[in-house]
Design a protein around this motif. Structure first.
Motif, mmCIF file in Angstrom:
data_model
loop_
_atom_site.group_PDB
_atom_site.id
_atom_site.type_symbol
_atom_site.label_atom_id
_atom_site.label_comp_id
_atom_site.label_asym_id
_atom_site.label_seq_id
_atom_site.Cartn_x
_atom_site.Cartn_y
_atom_site.Cartn_z
ATOM 1 N N UNK A 61 0.793 -12.435 5.210
ATOM 2 C CA UNK A 61 -0.301 -11.974 6.044
ATOM 3 C C UNK A 61 -0.292 -10.479 6.266
ATOM 4 N N UNK A 62 0.769 -9.827 5.868
ATOM 5 C CA UNK A 62 0.871 -8.373 6.002
ATOM 6 C C UNK A 62 0.846 -7.733 4.623
ATOM 7 N N UNK A 63 0.476 -6.469 4.552
ATOM 8 C CA UNK A 63 0.390 -5.765 3.278
ATOM 9 C C UNK A 63 1.555 -4.828 3.044
ATOM 10 N N UNK A 64 2.646 -5.032 3.787
ATOM 11 C CA UNK A 64 3.828 -4.201 3.600
ATOM 12 C C UNK A 64 5.082 -5.027 3.802
ATOM 13 N N UNK A 65 6.172 -4.538 3.252
ATOM 14 C CA UNK A 65 7.448 -5.227 3.415
ATOM 15 C C UNK A 65 8.007 -4.913 4.797
ATOM 16 N N UNK A 66 9.110 -5.544 5.132
ATOM 17 C CA UNK A 66 9.738 -5.324 6.428
ATOM 18 C C UNK A 66 10.253 -3.887 6.542
ATOM 19 N N UNK A 67 10.676 -3.302 5.414
ATOM 20 C CA UNK A 67 11.186 -1.931 5.438
ATOM 21 C C UNK A 67 10.081 -0.887 5.381
ATOM 22 N N UNK A 68 8.817 -1.304 5.225
ATOM 23 C CA UNK A 68 7.709 -0.369 5.300
ATOM 24 C C UNK A 68 7.065 -0.003 3.980
ATOM 25 N N UNK A 69 7.487 -0.578 2.871
ATOM 26 C CA UNK A 69 6.862 -0.280 1.582
ATOM 27 C C UNK A 69 5.526 -0.996 1.461
ATOM 28 N N UNK A 70 4.546 -0.309 0.944
ATOM 29 C CA UNK A 70 3.254 -0.926 0.673
ATOM 30 C C UNK A 70 3.381 -1.809 -0.564
ATOM 31 N N UNK A 71 2.881 -3.037 -0.482
ATOM 32 C CA UNK A 71 3.020 -3.963 -1.606
ATOM 33 C C UNK A 71 2.236 -3.496 -2.823
ATOM 34 N N UNK A 72 1.031 -3.006 -2.623
ATOM 35 C CA UNK A 72 0.211 -2.620 -3.765
ATOM 36 C C UNK A 72 0.677 -1.298 -4.374
ATOM 37 N N UNK A 73 1.021 -0.322 -3.569
ATOM 38 C CA UNK A 73 1.460 0.973 -4.106
ATOM 39 C C UNK A 73 2.826 0.884 -4.777
ATOM 40 N N UNK A 74 3.668 0.014 -4.289
ATOM 41 C CA UNK A 74 4.992 -0.167 -4.881
ATOM 42 C C UNK A 74 4.970 -1.144 -6.051
ATOM 43 N N UNK A 75 3.815 -1.786 -6.270
ATOM 44 C CA UNK A 75 3.636 -2.771 -7.334
ATOM 45 C C UNK A 75 4.639 -3.917 -7.227
ATOM 46 N N UNK A 76 4.766 -4.423 -6.006
ATOM 47 C CA UNK A 76 5.650 -5.556 -5.766
ATOM 48 C C UNK A 76 4.859 -6.848 -5.879
ATOM 49 N N UNK A 77 5.485 -7.867 -6.446
ATOM 50 C CA UNK A 77 4.862 -9.176 -6.626
ATOM 51 C C UNK A 77 5.237 -10.047 -5.428
#
Length: 102
Positions: free
Chosen positions: A36-52
């Motif tokens: 439900x959030x667009x960032x990880x717990x440590x604060x990285x953006x999922x889309x900018x970091x290209x995380x799956x």
């Protein structure tokens, strides 16, 4: 009193496990993520970091001793591990002040 949060996994890569019915699993570096959030717990953006995103894989499943989805996990984010927990459910409890100063 708030309940415990359940964290899912966001990873830098993915692979498909043929033995478990073509299930997508994380690989590479993993981060804890709240669905439900667009960032990880440590604060990285999922889309900018290209995380799956892996909403079906829980954070405790990424530990090697769990035997879960940790086959190809290379590294766990230390910042996420400090928030979401470093070990599974059988680990010692988090630090808590028992006798605070007045």
């Amino acid at each position: 009193m708030a309940g415990t949060k359940r964290y899912a996994v966001a990873a830098s890569g993915q692979w498909t496990d043929e033995e478990e019915g073509r299930r997508r699993l994380p690989s590479g570096e993993v981060h804890a993520w709240e669905p439900g959030r667009n960032e990880t717990v440590c604060g990285l953006s999922l889309s900018r970091s290209r995380l799956v995103r892996f909403p079906h894989v829980g954070w405790p499943d990424t530990f090697p001793e769990s035997g879960g989805a940790a086959d190809r996990v290379r590294r766990q984010c230390p910042r996420c591990a400090s928030v979401a927990g470093r070990r599974g459910y059988d680990a010692r409890p988090r630090w808590r002040r028992t006798n605070p100063r007045p």
